[in-house]
Design a protein around this motif. Structure first.
Motif, PDB file in Angstrom:
ATOM      1  N   GLN A   1       0.472  -1.415   0.602  1.00 42.75           N
ATOM      2  CA  GLN A   1       0.264   0.198   0.467  1.00 42.75           C
ATOM      3  C   GLN A   1       1.082   1.327  -0.132  1.00 42.75           C
TER       4      GLN A   1
ATOM      5  N   ALA B   1      -6.175  -4.808 -16.084  1.00 47.54           N
ATOM      6  CA  ALA B   1      -5.360  -5.080 -15.341  1.00 47.54           C
ATOM      7  C   ALA B   1      -4.567  -7.122 -15.108  1.00 47.54           C
TER       8      ALA B   1
ATOM      9  N   ASP C   1      -2.053  -3.630  -8.988  1.00 51.39           N
ATOM     10  CA  ASP C   1      -3.504  -4.324  -8.132  1.00 51.39           C
ATOM     11  C   ASP C   1      -4.953  -3.382  -8.512  1.00 51.39           C
ATOM     12  N   ASP C   2      -4.533  -2.519  -7.888  1.00 54.17           N
ATOM     13  CA  ASP C   2      -5.749  -1.347  -7.510  1.00 54.17           C
ATOM     14  C   ASP C   2      -5.189   0.101  -7.362  1.00 54.17           C
ATOM     15  N   GLU C   3      -6.088   1.095  -7.782  1.00 48.47           N
ATOM     16  CA  GLU C   3      -5.581   2.764  -7.686  1.00 48.47           C
ATOM     17  C   GLU C   3      -6.817   3.361  -7.310  1.00 48.47           C
ATOM     18  N   LYS C   4      -6.936   4.712  -6.355  1.00 51.28           N
ATOM     19  CA  LYS C   4      -7.997   5.162  -5.862  1.00 51.28           C
ATOM     20  C   LYS C   4      -7.126   6.904  -6.136  1.00 51.28           C
TER      21      LYS C   4
ATOM     22  N   ALA D   1     -10.057   5.459  -9.558  1.00 49.42           N
ATOM     23  CA  ALA D   1      -9.807   4.821  -9.887  1.00 49.42           C
ATOM     24  C   ALA D   1     -10.074   6.313 -11.753  1.00 49.42           C
TER      25      ALA D   1
END
Length: 291
Positions: A78, A205, A193-196, A198
Protein backbone atom coordinates in the motif's frame (compact mmCIF):
# COMPACT_ATOMS: atom_id res chain seq x y z
CA UNK A 1 26.14 -68.63 -20.84
CA UNK A 2 28.08 -70.14 -23.72
CA UNK A 3 25.34 -68.95 -26.08
CA UNK A 4 26.03 -65.35 -25.09
CA UNK A 5 29.77 -65.27 -25.66
CA UNK A 6 29.13 -62.93 -28.62
CA UNK A 7 28.39 -60.17 -26.09
CA UNK A 8 32.12 -59.61 -25.56
CA UNK A 9 32.73 -58.97 -29.25
CA UNK A 10 33.60 -55.40 -30.29
CA UNK A 11 30.28 -54.97 -32.08
CA UNK A 12 28.15 -55.86 -29.05
CA UNK A 13 30.39 -53.96 -26.65
CA UNK A 14 29.82 -50.94 -28.89
CA UNK A 15 26.05 -51.41 -28.69
CA UNK A 16 26.33 -51.64 -24.90
CA UNK A 17 28.35 -48.42 -24.77
CA UNK A 18 25.69 -46.67 -26.85
CA UNK A 19 22.98 -47.92 -24.46
CA UNK A 20 24.97 -46.55 -21.51
CA UNK A 21 25.42 -43.17 -23.19
CA UNK A 22 21.72 -43.04 -24.05
CA UNK A 23 20.81 -43.86 -20.43
CA UNK A 24 23.14 -41.11 -19.15
CA UNK A 25 21.55 -38.59 -21.53
CA UNK A 26 18.04 -39.64 -20.44
CA UNK A 27 19.02 -39.40 -16.76
CA UNK A 28 20.40 -35.89 -17.34
CA UNK A 29 17.21 -34.77 -19.07
CA UNK A 30 15.09 -36.40 -16.36
CA UNK A 31 16.93 -34.54 -13.59
CA UNK A 32 16.70 -31.32 -15.62
CA UNK A 33 12.92 -31.70 -15.69
CA UNK A 34 12.91 -32.38 -11.94
CA UNK A 35 14.94 -29.21 -11.35
CA UNK A 36 12.49 -27.21 -13.44
CA UNK A 37 9.61 -28.68 -11.46
CA UNK A 38 11.32 -27.75 -8.19
CA UNK A 39 11.67 -24.15 -9.41
CA UNK A 40 8.01 -24.08 -10.49
CA UNK A 41 6.81 -25.53 -7.19
CA UNK A 42 8.86 -22.95 -5.28
CA UNK A 43 7.35 -20.14 -7.37
CA UNK A 44 3.84 -21.53 -6.73
CA UNK A 45 4.54 -21.66 -2.99
CA UNK A 46 5.59 -17.99 -3.10
CA UNK A 47 2.39 -17.03 -4.92
CA UNK A 48 0.20 -18.96 -2.47
CA UNK A 49 2.00 -17.39 0.50
CA UNK A 50 2.04 -13.76 -0.63
CA UNK A 51 -0.54 -13.05 -3.30
CA UNK A 52 -3.71 -12.85 -1.19
CA UNK A 53 -2.20 -11.48 2.01
CA UNK A 54 -3.21 -8.08 3.35
CA UNK A 55 -1.27 -5.16 1.82
CA UNK A 56 1.72 -4.03 3.83
CA UNK A 57 2.50 -0.31 4.29
CA UNK A 58 5.17 1.17 2.05
CA UNK A 59 7.33 1.90 5.09
CA UNK A 60 7.68 -1.86 5.68
CA UNK A 61 8.42 -2.64 2.03
CA UNK A 62 10.59 0.32 1.06
CA UNK A 63 13.79 -1.72 1.46
CA UNK A 64 12.54 -4.27 -1.09
CA UNK A 65 12.59 -1.62 -3.82
CA UNK A 66 16.30 -1.11 -3.12
CA UNK A 67 17.34 -4.75 -2.62
CA UNK A 68 14.74 -7.35 -3.42
CA UNK A 69 14.12 -10.60 -1.55
CA UNK A 70 12.53 -13.10 -3.96
CA UNK A 71 10.65 -14.69 -1.06
CA UNK A 72 8.62 -11.45 -0.88
CA UNK A 73 7.53 -11.53 -4.53
CA UNK A 74 3.80 -10.89 -5.13
CA UNK A 75 3.43 -9.22 -1.71
CA UNK A 76 0.89 -6.36 -2.06
CA UNK A 77 2.16 -2.98 -0.94
CA UNK A 78 0.00 0.00 0.00
CA UNK A 79 1.50 3.35 -1.03
CA UNK A 80 0.42 6.91 -1.61
CA UNK A 81 1.99 9.35 -4.04
CA UNK A 82 1.87 10.85 -7.53
CA UNK A 83 2.43 9.32 -10.95
CA UNK A 84 5.06 10.90 -13.23
CA UNK A 85 3.44 10.17 -16.63
CA UNK A 86 5.95 12.20 -18.65
CA UNK A 87 8.47 9.37 -18.08
CA UNK A 88 6.13 6.55 -19.08
CA UNK A 89 7.65 3.62 -20.95
CA UNK A 90 6.04 0.66 -22.70
CA UNK A 91 7.71 -2.76 -22.69
CA UNK A 92 7.79 -4.57 -26.00
CA UNK A 93 6.84 -8.15 -26.93
CA UNK A 94 4.27 -8.87 -24.20
CA UNK A 95 1.67 -11.22 -25.72
CA UNK A 96 -1.51 -11.91 -23.74
CA UNK A 97 -3.94 -14.70 -24.71
CA UNK A 98 -2.27 -14.91 -28.11
CA UNK A 99 -2.55 -11.16 -28.79
CA UNK A 100 0.58 -9.00 -29.23
CA UNK A 101 0.95 -6.08 -26.91
CA UNK A 102 2.91 -3.97 -24.43
CA UNK A 103 3.11 -3.41 -20.70
CA UNK A 104 2.93 0.14 -19.38
CA UNK A 105 5.51 1.33 -16.82
CA UNK A 106 5.11 4.64 -14.99
CA UNK A 107 7.38 6.08 -12.27
CA UNK A 108 5.55 6.75 -9.00
CA UNK A 109 6.86 9.30 -6.49
CA UNK A 110 5.79 8.06 -3.07
CA UNK A 111 4.83 10.45 -0.30
CA UNK A 112 7.74 8.96 1.65
CA UNK A 113 10.16 10.22 -1.00
CA UNK A 114 11.48 7.25 -3.07
CA UNK A 115 10.42 6.90 -6.71
CA UNK A 116 9.37 3.38 -7.68
CA UNK A 117 8.18 1.85 -10.94
CA UNK A 118 4.54 0.79 -11.26
CA UNK A 119 3.55 -1.65 -14.03
CA UNK A 120 -0.02 -0.46 -14.72
CA UNK A 121 -1.00 -3.39 -16.95
CA UNK A 122 -1.18 -4.63 -20.51
CA UNK A 123 -1.92 -2.69 -23.67
CA UNK A 124 -2.84 -4.23 -27.03
CA UNK A 125 -0.63 -3.52 -30.03
CA UNK A 126 -2.00 -0.78 -32.30
CA UNK A 127 -2.86 -1.36 -35.95
CA UNK A 128 0.22 0.60 -37.01
CA UNK A 129 2.52 -1.83 -35.22
CA UNK A 130 3.17 0.60 -32.39
CA UNK A 131 1.54 0.95 -29.00
CA UNK A 132 -2.01 2.19 -28.97
CA UNK A 133 -2.84 5.37 -27.09
CA UNK A 134 -1.58 4.88 -23.54
CA UNK A 135 -4.30 5.69 -20.98
CA UNK A 136 -3.12 8.40 -18.63
CA UNK A 137 -2.76 7.48 -14.94
CA UNK A 138 -4.80 9.38 -12.35
CA UNK A 139 -3.55 12.88 -11.70
CA UNK A 140 -2.76 14.26 -8.28
CA UNK A 141 -2.41 12.19 -5.14
CA UNK A 142 -3.21 8.51 -5.68
CA UNK A 143 -3.55 5.55 -3.32
CA UNK A 144 -2.03 2.49 -4.94
CA UNK A 145 -1.92 -1.19 -4.08
CA UNK A 146 0.66 -3.03 -6.16
CA UNK A 147 2.51 -6.34 -5.87
CA UNK A 148 6.28 -6.61 -5.62
CA UNK A 149 8.03 -8.09 -8.67
CA UNK A 150 11.65 -8.89 -9.41
CA UNK A 151 13.11 -6.83 -12.28
CA UNK A 152 13.99 -8.65 -15.48
CA UNK A 153 17.39 -9.19 -17.01
CA UNK A 154 18.67 -7.20 -19.95
CA UNK A 155 18.01 -8.66 -23.41
CA UNK A 156 20.21 -8.48 -26.47
CA UNK A 157 17.94 -6.24 -28.52
CA UNK A 158 17.15 -2.58 -28.63
CA UNK A 159 13.89 -0.66 -28.48
CA UNK A 160 12.63 2.57 -30.04
CA UNK A 161 12.40 5.78 -28.03
CA UNK A 162 9.76 5.56 -25.34
CA UNK A 163 10.00 1.76 -25.17
CA UNK A 164 11.98 -0.85 -23.26
CA UNK A 165 13.01 -4.30 -24.49
CA UNK A 166 12.47 -5.77 -20.99
CA UNK A 167 11.68 -4.58 -17.48
CA UNK A 168 15.34 -3.88 -16.81
CA UNK A 169 15.14 -1.13 -14.22
CA UNK A 170 18.82 -0.24 -14.61
CA UNK A 171 18.23 0.64 -18.28
CA UNK A 172 15.05 2.49 -17.35
CA UNK A 173 16.87 4.52 -14.68
CA UNK A 174 19.67 5.37 -17.12
CA UNK A 175 17.15 6.74 -19.64
CA UNK A 176 15.56 9.15 -17.15
CA UNK A 177 18.63 9.90 -15.06
CA UNK A 178 18.59 13.47 -13.82
CA UNK A 179 15.02 14.18 -14.98
CA UNK A 180 13.20 13.25 -11.76
CA UNK A 181 15.40 14.88 -9.14
CA UNK A 182 15.45 11.61 -7.17
CA UNK A 183 17.07 8.34 -8.28
CA UNK A 184 14.72 5.63 -9.48
CA UNK A 185 14.60 2.54 -7.22
CA UNK A 186 15.97 -0.40 -9.22
CA UNK A 187 15.75 -3.30 -6.76
CA UNK A 188 12.13 -4.14 -7.59
CA UNK A 189 9.03 -2.81 -9.31
CA UNK A 190 5.34 -3.33 -8.50
CA UNK A 191 2.47 -4.72 -10.62
CA UNK A 192 -0.67 -2.64 -10.12
CA UNK A 193 -3.62 -4.22 -8.35
CA UNK A 194 -5.75 -1.20 -7.46
CA UNK A 195 -5.60 2.59 -7.55
CA UNK A 196 -7.85 5.32 -6.15
CA UNK A 197 -9.19 7.42 -7.66
CA UNK A 198 -9.72 5.04 -10.56
CA UNK A 199 -9.19 6.53 -14.05
CA UNK A 200 -11.83 6.44 -16.77
CA UNK A 201 -9.70 4.07 -18.84
CA UNK A 202 -6.69 1.99 -17.88
CA UNK A 203 -4.57 -0.85 -19.27
CA UNK A 204 -5.77 -4.42 -18.87
CA UNK A 205 -5.22 -5.52 -15.28
CA UNK A 206 -2.99 -8.48 -14.48
CA UNK A 207 -4.61 -11.78 -13.53
CA UNK A 208 -3.40 -14.08 -10.79
CA UNK A 209 -0.45 -16.20 -11.93
CA UNK A 210 -1.12 -19.82 -12.75
CA UNK A 211 -0.68 -22.37 -9.98
CA UNK A 212 -0.23 -25.25 -12.42
CA UNK A 213 3.17 -26.87 -12.00
CA UNK A 214 3.08 -28.22 -15.55
CA UNK A 215 4.13 -31.61 -16.95
CA UNK A 216 7.70 -31.57 -15.62
CA UNK A 217 7.23 -34.59 -13.33
CA UNK A 218 5.66 -36.77 -16.04
CA UNK A 219 8.38 -35.72 -18.51
CA UNK A 220 11.06 -36.66 -15.98
CA UNK A 221 9.52 -40.12 -15.48
CA UNK A 222 9.36 -40.58 -19.25
CA UNK A 223 13.04 -39.77 -19.66
CA UNK A 224 14.00 -42.24 -16.91
CA UNK A 225 11.82 -44.90 -18.58
CA UNK A 226 13.47 -44.24 -21.95
CA UNK A 227 16.89 -44.79 -20.36
CA UNK A 228 15.78 -48.21 -19.05
CA UNK A 229 14.17 -49.14 -22.35
CA UNK A 230 17.55 -48.85 -24.04
CA UNK A 231 18.86 -51.76 -21.93
CA UNK A 232 15.61 -53.69 -22.38
CA UNK A 233 15.94 -53.36 -26.15
CA UNK A 234 19.59 -54.43 -26.02
CA UNK A 235 18.70 -57.47 -23.91
CA UNK A 236 15.96 -58.49 -26.30
CA UNK A 237 18.31 -58.16 -29.28
CA UNK A 238 20.93 -60.27 -27.48
CA UNK A 239 18.35 -62.98 -26.74
CA UNK A 240 17.30 -63.06 -30.39
CA UNK A 241 20.92 -63.25 -31.51
CA UNK A 242 21.60 -66.14 -29.12
CA UNK A 243 18.58 -68.02 -30.49
CA UNK A 244 19.75 -67.43 -34.07
CA UNK A 245 23.25 -68.62 -33.21
CA UNK A 246 21.85 -71.74 -31.58
CA UNK A 247 19.38 -72.53 -34.33
CA UNK A 248 21.19 -71.16 -37.33
CA UNK A 249 21.66 -74.64 -38.94
CA UNK A 250 18.55 -76.81 -39.34
CA UNK A 251 20.31 -80.09 -40.34
CA UNK A 252 20.28 -81.48 -36.82
CA UNK A 253 16.74 -82.21 -35.71
CA UNK A 254 17.71 -81.46 -32.09
CA UNK A 255 18.42 -77.86 -33.06
CA UNK A 256 14.95 -77.41 -34.54
CA UNK A 257 12.32 -76.04 -32.14
CA UNK A 258 9.55 -78.48 -31.29
CA UNK A 259 6.90 -76.46 -33.08
CA UNK A 260 8.98 -76.65 -36.29
CA UNK A 261 9.53 -80.42 -36.25
CA UNK A 262 6.46 -81.08 -38.37
CA UNK A 263 5.04 -79.85 -41.61
CA UNK A 264 7.50 -78.55 -44.13
CA UNK A 265 10.59 -79.74 -42.18
CA UNK A 266 9.43 -83.31 -41.68
CA UNK A 267 10.90 -85.73 -44.20
CA UNK A 268 8.37 -86.57 -46.85
CA UNK A 269 7.68 -90.28 -47.52
CA UNK A 270 8.74 -91.64 -50.86
CA UNK A 271 6.07 -91.33 -53.44
CA UNK A 272 4.66 -94.70 -54.46
CA UNK A 273 3.96 -95.34 -58.15
CA UNK A 274 1.26 -97.68 -59.42
CA UNK A 275 2.51 -101.00 -61.05
CA UNK A 276 1.39 -101.44 -64.62
CA UNK A 277 0.48 -104.75 -66.33
CA UNK A 278 3.78 -104.74 -68.18
CA UNK A 279 5.67 -104.41 -64.91
CA UNK A 280 3.85 -107.48 -63.54
CA UNK A 281 4.54 -109.53 -66.69
CA UNK A 282 8.26 -108.69 -66.55
CA UNK A 283 8.35 -109.73 -62.91
CA UNK A 284 6.80 -113.15 -63.70
CA UNK A 285 9.26 -113.75 -66.51
CA UNK A 286 12.16 -112.88 -64.25
CA UNK A 287 10.89 -115.28 -61.60
CA UNK A 288 10.58 -118.12 -64.13
CA UNK A 289 14.11 -117.53 -65.46
CA UNK A 290 12.90 -116.83 -68.93
CA UNK A 291 14.62 -113.51 -69.06
Amino acid sequence: MRDYRFLVTPQWLGWFALAVLFAIMCAFLGHWQLDRRAETVAAIDTIETNYDRAPVPFAQAAGQFRQFDTAREWTPVQMTGRYLPEQTRVVRNRPLNGQPGFEVLVPFRTSAGPIVVIDRGWLQLGSNGDSAAVPAPPAGTVDVVARLKHPEAAVDRGAPAGQLASIDLTVYAAQIDGQLGTPLATGAYAALDDEKPAPATSPVAFSKPSLDEGPHLSYAMQWFAFGLLGFVGLGYAARQQAWLNRNGGLDDDEDIPVHLRSGALKKRPRRRTRRTAEDEEDALLDAAGWR
